[in-house]
Design a protein around this motif. Sequence first.
Motif, mmCIF file in Angstrom:
data_model
loop_
_atom_site.group_PDB
_atom_site.id
_atom_site.type_symbol
_atom_site.label_atom_id
_atom_site.label_comp_id
_atom_site.label_asym_id
_atom_site.label_seq_id
_atom_site.Cartn_x
_atom_site.Cartn_y
_atom_site.Cartn_z
ATOM 1 N N THR A 1 8.200 1.797 5.007
ATOM 2 C CA THR A 1 9.497 2.751 4.380
ATOM 3 C C THR A 1 8.782 4.061 4.275
ATOM 4 O OG1 THR A 1 9.266 2.016 2.216
ATOM 5 C CG2 THR A 1 10.487 0.756 3.594
ATOM 6 N N ILE A 2 9.738 4.992 4.414
ATOM 7 C CA ILE A 2 9.465 6.400 3.629
ATOM 8 C C ILE A 2 10.404 6.533 2.733
ATOM 9 C CG2 ILE A 2 10.921 7.380 5.472
ATOM 10 C CD1 ILE A 2 9.076 9.769 5.661
ATOM 11 N N GLU B 1 0.925 -1.043 0.057
ATOM 12 C CA GLU B 1 0.062 -0.020 0.046
ATOM 13 C C GLU B 1 0.742 1.144 0.050
ATOM 14 O OE1 GLU B 1 -3.636 0.123 2.392
ATOM 15 O OE2 GLU B 1 -2.525 -1.674 3.622
ATOM 16 N N VAL B 2 0.573 2.507 -0.729
ATOM 17 C CA VAL B 2 1.228 3.475 -0.852
ATOM 18 C C VAL B 2 0.350 4.674 -0.388
ATOM 19 C CG1 VAL B 2 2.501 5.261 -2.366
ATOM 20 C CG2 VAL B 2 2.400 2.586 -2.705
ATOM 21 N N PHE B 3 0.803 5.500 0.643
ATOM 22 C CA PHE B 3 0.307 6.575 1.300
ATOM 23 C C PHE B 3 0.937 7.759 0.751
ATOM 24 C CE2 PHE B 3 -0.361 2.955 4.119
ATOM 25 C CZ PHE B 3 -1.704 2.843 3.984
ATOM 26 N N VAL C 1 5.298 3.490 2.248
ATOM 27 C CA VAL C 1 4.953 2.535 1.648
ATOM 28 C C VAL C 1 5.022 1.214 2.800
ATOM 29 C CG1 VAL C 1 5.797 0.735 -0.044
ATOM 30 C CG2 VAL C 1 6.086 3.029 -0.446
ATOM 31 N N LYS C 2 3.643 0.737 2.795
ATOM 32 C CA LYS C 2 3.409 -0.289 3.677
ATOM 33 C C LYS C 2 3.513 -1.723 2.821
ATOM 34 C CE LYS C 2 0.084 -2.304 6.973
ATOM 35 N NZ LYS C 2 -1.421 -2.234 7.412
ATOM 36 N N ASN C 3 4.128 -2.622 3.356
ATOM 37 C CA ASN C 3 4.476 -3.801 2.806
ATOM 38 C C ASN C 3 4.257 -4.858 4.162
ATOM 39 O OD1 ASN C 3 4.801 -6.031 0.963
ATOM 40 N ND2 ASN C 3 6.698 -5.198 -0.049
#
Length: 117
Positions: free
Chosen positions: A20-21, A3-5, A13-15
Amino acid sequence: MEEVFPGNGFAIVKNDEEYTIEWPQGPFDQVISYPITKELADKALKSSQDAHEVKIYARTGQWPVKNTEEEEREQTRKFIKKFPELLIKVPDNQDLFTEEELKELLPLGEKNFSEEE
């Protein structure tokens, strides 16, 4: 699932449960990425200031130093000492100094102020 916010100039980015930023850097906007915690991801998405602080922390491992009121006051005092005419132009600035300091600075301020006119 990834998912990308998106943020302002960065993305979280949530994996799975890892975050991660990421943001573009350099002349070719190469994306750099740093692992962060969920708490830091949440903080980064709150405001541009918080995002800036999280990016610095991710890069350096240290939080940016915030100026305290005392540090700000001292910076203002140093600036006024360089330009003592500000004691004449803005009389409230005199509250930042002791009587002894004012005895030294006011004559300089008056001299500089009169030279400007």
